[in-house]
Design a protein around this motif. Structure first.
Motif, PDB file in Angstrom:
ATOM      1  N   GLU A  14       0.833  -1.205   0.000  1.00 17.63           N
ATOM      2  CA  GLU A  14       0.000   0.000   0.000  1.00 17.63           C
ATOM      3  C   GLU A  14       0.866   1.253   0.000  1.00 17.63           C
ATOM      4  N   ASN A  17       2.231   1.993  -3.256  1.00 16.57           N
ATOM      5  CA  ASN A  17       1.172   2.206  -4.244  1.00 16.57           C
ATOM      6  C   ASN A  17       1.242   1.173  -5.378  1.00 16.57           C
ATOM      7  N   ILE A  18       1.310  -0.090  -4.988  1.00 13.36           N
ATOM      8  CA  ILE A  18       1.344  -1.182  -5.956  1.00 13.36           C
ATOM      9  C   ILE A  18       0.045  -1.164  -6.761  1.00 13.36           C
ATOM     10  N   GLN A  19       0.186  -1.210  -8.080  1.00 11.03           N
ATOM     11  CA  GLN A  19      -0.965  -1.143  -8.972  1.00 11.03           C
ATOM     12  C   GLN A  19      -1.568  -2.527  -9.187  1.00 11.03           C
ATOM     13  N   ASP A  20      -2.841  -2.575  -9.447  1.00 10.09           N
ATOM     14  CA  ASP A  20      -3.564  -3.823  -9.726  1.00 10.09           C
ATOM     15  C   ASP A  20      -3.349  -4.863  -8.628  1.00 10.09           C
ATOM     16  N   GLY A  21      -3.234  -4.396  -7.397  1.00  7.84           N
ATOM     17  CA  GLY A  21      -2.992  -5.299  -6.277  1.00  7.84           C
ATOM     18  C   GLY A  21      -4.190  -6.169  -5.961  1.00  7.84           C
ATOM     19  N   LYS A  22      -3.897  -7.416  -5.668  1.00  5.60           N
ATOM     20  CA  LYS A  22      -4.953  -8.370  -5.324  1.00  5.60           C
ATOM     21  C   LYS A  22      -4.382  -9.345  -4.303  1.00  5.60           C
ATOM     22  N   GLY A  34       0.329  -8.035  -8.188  1.00  7.42           N
ATOM     23  CA  GLY A  34       0.389  -6.588  -8.340  1.00  7.42           C
ATOM     24  C   GLY A  34       1.543  -6.172  -9.228  1.00  7.42           C
ATOM     25  N   THR A  35       1.604  -4.863  -9.483  1.00  8.09           N
ATOM     26  CA  THR A  35       2.651  -4.304 -10.328  1.00  8.09           C
ATOM     27  C   THR A  35       3.360  -3.191  -9.574  1.00  8.09           C
ATOM     28  N   ALA A  37       6.248  -0.166  -9.375  1.00  8.12           N
ATOM     29  CA  ALA A  37       6.690   0.853 -10.327  1.00  8.12           C
ATOM     30  C   ALA A  37       8.058   0.502 -10.916  1.00  8.12           C
ATOM     31  N   ALA A  67       6.369  -2.232 -13.656  1.00  7.92           N
ATOM     32  CA  ALA A  67       5.799  -1.346 -14.681  1.00  7.92           C
ATOM     33  C   ALA A  67       6.881  -0.754 -15.581  1.00  7.92           C
TER      34      ALA A  67
END
Length: 125
Positions: A14, A17-22, A34-35, A37, A67
């Motif tokens: 968090e 700011n990990i993207q597409d986190g699940k 997740g992705t 940066a 990313a």
């Protein structure tokens, strides 16, 4: 139960700011996607996973993508920093400051002159 064990990893995700986190918990295993940066942030997550679960944890499955693979990291210069200190932080070797300087010659003209708030590329080595 296993989610609580890895809460520090989830909190770091968090913060980064990990993207597409699940996150899913099933059959005593935690699955995380997740992705990040940059590769540096992915490495931070893996270090946190190992800190919580050991070098080869069997109760977590993580699929972390990157990313921007063109750089190792991006760094905003803070007051009092030098390229040597920055190189030591990312690479563990202050002498690798030359690689950081070379990757940033578009904004740096002298490796001894960096300023707070400059955004530096930390190259893959």
């Amino acid at each position: 139960m296993v989610k609580a064990k890895y809460q520090s990893v989830l909190d770091l995700g968090e913060k980064l700011n990990i993207q597409d986190g699940k996150v899913e918990e099933a059959d005593g295993k935690l699955k995380v996607w997740g992705t990040a940066a940059t590769q540096y942030e992915k490495n931070l997550l893996w270090d946190a996973i190992k800190a919580a679960g050991g070098d080869n944890p069997s109760d977590i499955m993580a699929d972390i993508k990157v990313a921007d693979e063109s750089v190792y990291a991006r760094h905003t210069v803070a007051s009092g920093e030098t390229l040597g200190k920055i190189a030591k932080h990312y690479y563990g070797d202050a002498m690798k400051y030359k690689a950081i300087f070379e990757a940033n010659t578009d904004i740096l003209k002298n490796p001894d002159l960096i300023h707070p708030d400059q955004e530096l590329v930390i190259p893959n080595l």
